[in-house]
Design an enzyme around this catalytic site. Structure first.
Site, PDB file in Angstrom:
ATOM      1  N   GLY A  66     -23.719   0.228 -42.910  1.00 33.53           N
ATOM      2  CA  GLY A  66     -24.756  -0.670 -43.390  1.00 33.53           C
ATOM      3  C   GLY A  66     -26.134  -0.087 -43.214  1.00 33.53           C
ATOM      4  N   ASP A  67     -26.218   1.131 -42.672  1.00 32.87           N
ATOM      5  CA  ASP A  67     -27.509   1.791 -42.462  1.00 32.87           C
ATOM      6  C   ASP A  67     -27.322   3.273 -42.751  1.00 32.87           C
ATOM      7  OD1 ASP A  67     -30.206   2.314 -41.507  1.00 32.87           O
ATOM      8  OD2 ASP A  67     -30.052   0.428 -40.415  1.00 32.87           O
ATOM      9  N   ASP A  68     -28.248   4.108 -42.289  1.00 30.96           N
ATOM     10  CA  ASP A  68     -28.188   5.535 -42.603  1.00 30.96           C
ATOM     11  C   ASP A  68     -26.902   6.159 -42.058  1.00 30.96           C
ATOM     12  OD1 ASP A  68     -30.817   5.394 -43.699  1.00 30.96           O
ATOM     13  OD2 ASP A  68     -31.637   5.532 -41.676  1.00 30.96           O
TER      14      ASP A  68
END
Length: 285
Positions: A66-68
């Site tokens: 859900g992020d980098d």
């Protein structure tokens, strides 16, 4: 933290509540053959976050986040400036990333101790917001320089490249408004992307432009509902060659014969000479 000779391999990490692998102030690190799985709408579930680390190899990893997928860091604002320990000599290769709301590779936003000599190649990203993102802002200080990226295959992106000097979050109220980051020597080459909403969003800092940007041999196929202008560029300077669609005027085209101009180092780093050790365990009943 404060460790040397770390090896992490052949693991599957599922549903972490926050960052998955986060070495800090460490050296001689190999992260190999890792699968990381997080719901794509879960916040701050970064995959692998080198933080003020030197001599690190990240290879053959598959990350859904859900992020980098990989976020390179080195300390936040005045604290990172004071500690002054850069992340350097970092290799990222054969990464596969899915992250609809973030980047395959991010540098920052916590980069106040500096980031230098990052080498990324053979990167595949699918349904990921951006391929490479540099995040910084006034008050960060530090630097991001000597970044080399080649051989990216990207499918369904919002931006292929995104650089921003307007990342405004701070650790506290004590940050120095005169601490300006230095962003220079950013090299991208041999990139193929399809179904892209916007080729690049490049936003430097007024009075502190990002310089030495080089892009060559980039083929970006726009989505049917792509943005009207595929490039936006402010306070950035560099050169391009063999880039489609044609880049902004701040990145002038040097001609098709210059498609090899963006360098990628040919020397080996010390971490490449370290072989992954095999370990085993035995259960005693």
């Amino acid at each position: 933290m404060h460790s040397d000779k770390i090896q992490i391999s052949n693991l599957t990490l599922v549903n972490s509540p926050s960052w998955n692998i986060h070495p800090v102030y460490s050296s001689n690190i190999i992260v190999q053959g890792i699968t990381i799985l997080a719901p794509v709408k879960s916040p701050n579930t970064d995959g692998i976050n080198p933080d003020s680390c030197t001599n690190m190899r990240i290879e053959d990893n598959y990350i859904v986040s859900g992020d980098d997928c990989v976020a390179v860091k080195s300390g936040w604002d005045e604290y990172g400036i004071k500690y002054g320990m850069p992340t350097s000599h970092l290799i990222i290769r054969r990464l596969t990333c899915i992250s609809p709301y973030s980047a395959a590779i991010a540098l920052g936003s916590e980069m106040s101790g500096g980031i230098q000599d990052v080498r990324a190649e053979d990167i595949t990203a699918i349904n990921t917001e951006s391929g490479v993102r540099i995040k910084t802002g006034v008050g960060r200080g530090g630097f991001v320089k000597d970044v080399y990226v080649k051989g990216m295959t990207l499918h369904t992106m919002k931006w292929v490249f995104w650089m921003t000097g307007n990342y405004g979050s701070h650790a506290d109220t004590h940050w120095d408004p005169n601490a300006l980051p230095e962003i220079k020597g950013i090299n991208y080459r041999d990139v193929v992307a399809e179904n892209v909403s916007m080729a690049a969003r490049l936003e430097g800092i007024s009075g502190d432009p990002f310089t030495g940007i080089c892009m060559s041999n980039l083929t970006i196929s726009m989505a049917k509902k792509a943005k009207k202008y595929p490039w936006t560029c402010t306070d950035v300077y560099g050169i391009t060659s063999g880039v489609q669609p044609p880049p902004c005027q701040l990145l002038p085209d040097q001609g098709p014969e210059k498609t090899e101009m963006c360098t990628f180092p040919t020397d080996s780093l010390a971490i490449d000479n370290i072989e992954m050790q095999r370990c085993s365990y035995r259960l005693n009943y």
